[in-house]
Design an enzyme around this catalytic site. Structure first.
Site, mmCIF file in Angstrom:
data_model
loop_
_atom_site.group_PDB
_atom_site.id
_atom_site.type_symbol
_atom_site.label_atom_id
_atom_site.label_comp_id
_atom_site.label_asym_id
_atom_site.label_seq_id
_atom_site.Cartn_x
_atom_site.Cartn_y
_atom_site.Cartn_z
ATOM 1 N N THR A 128 0.822 -1.211 0.000
ATOM 2 C CA THR A 128 0.000 0.000 0.000
ATOM 3 C C THR A 128 0.856 1.262 0.000
ATOM 4 O O THR A 128 1.994 1.254 0.491
ATOM 5 C CB THR A 128 -0.896 0.004 1.268
ATOM 6 O OG1 THR A 128 -1.515 1.269 1.405
ATOM 7 C CG2 THR A 128 -0.097 -0.258 2.535
ATOM 8 N N ASP A 129 0.275 2.357 -0.495
ATOM 9 C CA ASP A 129 0.978 3.652 -0.437
ATOM 10 C C ASP A 129 1.015 4.202 0.994
ATOM 11 O O ASP A 129 1.757 5.134 1.283
ATOM 12 C CB ASP A 129 0.337 4.670 -1.398
ATOM 13 C CG ASP A 129 -1.126 4.967 -1.105
ATOM 14 O OD1 ASP A 129 -1.702 4.338 -0.182
ATOM 15 O OD2 ASP A 129 -1.706 5.825 -1.802
ATOM 16 N N GLU A 130 0.197 3.609 1.902
ATOM 17 C CA GLU A 130 0.136 4.150 3.268
ATOM 18 C C GLU A 130 1.450 3.966 4.026
ATOM 19 O O GLU A 130 1.673 4.616 5.047
ATOM 20 C CB GLU A 130 -1.020 3.523 4.052
ATOM 21 C CG GLU A 130 -2.350 3.859 3.438
ATOM 22 C CD GLU A 130 -3.534 3.704 4.379
ATOM 23 O OE1 GLU A 130 -3.328 3.573 5.587
ATOM 24 O OE2 GLU A 130 -4.665 3.726 3.873
ATOM 25 N N TYR A 153 -2.132 -0.307 11.009
ATOM 26 C CA TYR A 153 -2.245 -1.007 9.717
ATOM 27 C C TYR A 153 -1.036 -0.709 8.840
ATOM 28 O O TYR A 153 -0.357 -1.618 8.360
ATOM 29 C CB TYR A 153 -3.539 -0.591 8.993
ATOM 30 C CG TYR A 153 -3.504 -0.930 7.509
ATOM 31 C CD1 TYR A 153 -3.550 -2.255 7.059
ATOM 32 C CD2 TYR A 153 -3.397 0.091 6.541
ATOM 33 C CE1 TYR A 153 -3.487 -2.564 5.697
ATOM 34 C CE2 TYR A 153 -3.336 -0.207 5.189
ATOM 35 C CZ TYR A 153 -3.388 -1.533 4.777
ATOM 36 O OH TYR A 153 -3.321 -1.829 3.437
ATOM 37 N N LYS A 157 2.034 -3.146 7.501
ATOM 38 C CA LYS A 157 2.349 -3.356 6.074
ATOM 39 C C LYS A 157 3.803 -2.944 5.800
ATOM 40 O O LYS A 157 4.501 -3.599 5.031
ATOM 41 C CB LYS A 157 1.389 -2.554 5.177
ATOM 42 C CG LYS A 157 -0.042 -3.043 5.170
ATOM 43 C CD LYS A 157 -0.228 -4.445 4.591
ATOM 44 C CE LYS A 157 0.009 -4.521 3.112
ATOM 45 N NZ LYS A 157 -0.380 -5.854 2.556
#
Ligand code: NAD
Ligand code: DAU
Length: 347
Positions: A128-130, A153, A157
């Site tokens: 993810t870009d997060e 989260y 990741k």
């Protein structure tokens, strides 16, 4: 080739399998999934009887179960979708995120290392870009942006991304990573912004917008994400990371107003009462202000670009939820209702 997909009963995994299992009969797809609240085998009804598809219920945090699945199927490629994926849930209860996203990824890497001697196989990590944290008003995430995750989260990741790269550098495991922006489309669990707003609007319930609704996300239609992943699996360079995004930044409040307008057009209702449901609620703690992906690398190196615009993708999505009310009802179990009550009663 045997392609083992983890988390194939979730939103992106199911869209991926639904698209590729019938189109690639020369490959056998094995789907291992724990079937958490976010999974729905009904999403895979169209492919479940096909000769080149098999499902096993496996918890990736259970090392012995992962090993057994690898021994049974001996995959050539692993595409790793399985994760706890909802930021708000990671704030309410981070433990499962550490267990599945970090320990689960670790178990898969260990099984790959065991069955793939001498640099064979491919582990594709869906991320993810997060992991990059939050942007201000300017700039975009590239593949070299420093990791700075904000939520449990995204931290879990980020940890899994680091493990995947470490297994490549240390053990020579053939890996590829993709970091993608916000997906939307059919089969998305109605806890995420777009399907939650559609289903609440259809039920005449409040549309809870966090803070002032000014946070920005870069939206990508799920099928475009799936095609990007397959492009990287087939043609990406081993050991590399590719950012995937729609070049499509929208403020949350604009997303919600767009949805109200499309819902009104598609159902013949007035837009004003739908917009009247918009309710500003307490902000998410650690809420990232803005995400924007620079997808130059995958565009120029591999020739991928999204097919759907936000306008066409959003309308398709609204139509899908209108045509599949039974799917939404089936995933709204007692546990779903408890979560919604728990999350929004405190805001
Ligand atoms: P999802 O929550 O809809 O589905 C996750 C799937 O993983 C479910 O089928 C669930 O049963 C399964 N799963 C969870 N824990 C498991 C475990 N311990 N063992 C085996 N299976 C387990 O998630 P999604 O939105 O489809 O996301 C898929 C992947 O893509 C995730 O890794 C996520 O981080 C990543 N991603 C998602 C988005 C997005 O916008 N949704 C964007 C970028 C990256
Ligand atoms: O960027 C990729 C990520 O996108 C993925 O890695 C995650 O798995 C996925 O869940 C998604 O994370 P977000 O937190 O961005 O998605 P979510 O749909 O939860 O929220 C989108 C935006 O809308 C965010 O700014 C919070 C806001 N929001 C969300 C909900 C659920 C609201 O304003 N109201 C809501 O009720």
């Amino acid at each position: 080739m045997i392609i083992l997909v983890t988390g194939g009963a979730g939103f992106i995994g199911a869209n991926f399998l639904d698209h590729y299992v019938p189109r690639l009969p020369e490959h056998r797809f094995v789907n291992i999934d724990k079937l958490t609240y976010a999974a729905n085998l009904g999403s895979l009804a169209a492919i479940s009887g096909r000769d080149n598809y098999v499902f096993r219920r496996v918890d990736i945090a259970d090392a012995a179960a992962v090993d057994a699945a690898f021994d049974e199927f001996k995959p050539d490629v692993v595409i790793h979708f399985a994760a706890e994926s909802h930021v708000d849930r990671s704030i309410a209860g981070p433990r499962e995120f550490v267990r599945t996203n970090i320990e689960g990824t670790f178990n898969l890497l260990e099984s790959c290392r065991r069955i793939w001697p001498g640099g064979t196989g491919l582990f594709h990590h869906v991320s993810t870009d997060e992991v990059y944290g939050s942007l201000g008003d300017e700039g975009m995430f590239t593949e070299t942006t420093r990791y700075d995750p904000s939520s449990p989260y995204s931290a879990s990741k980020a940890a899994s991304d680091h493990l995947v790269r470490a297994y490549h550098r240390t053990f020579g495991l053939p890996v590829k990573l993709t970091n993608c922006s916000n997906n939307y489309g059919p089969l998305q669990f109605p806890e995420k912004l777009i399907p939650l707003m559609i289903s609440n609007a259809l039920d005449g319930k409040p549309l809870p917008v966090y803070g002032q609704g000014t946070n920005v996300r870069d939206w990508l239609y799920v099928q475009d994400h799936c095609e990007a992943i397959w492009t990287v699996v087939e043609h990406g360079r081993v050991g590399e990371t590719y950012n995937i995004g729609g070049n499509n930044e929208v403020r949350n409040i604009e997303v919600v107003k767009n949805l109200c307008r499309i819902l009104a057009e598609e159902t013949g209702k007035d837009v004003a009462p739908l917009e009247g449901l918009i309710t500003y609620v307490k902000d998410r703690p650690g809420h990232d202000l803005r995400y924007a992906i620079d997808a130059t690398k995958i565009r120029t190196e591999l020739g991928w670009s999204p097919k759907e615009t936000f306008a066409t993708g959003l309308r398709k999505t609204v139509r899908w939820y209108l045509d599949n009310r039974a799917w939404v009802d089936s995933v709204r179990t007692g546990a779903y209702r408890q979560w919604i009550e728990h999350n929004y009663e405190r805001r």
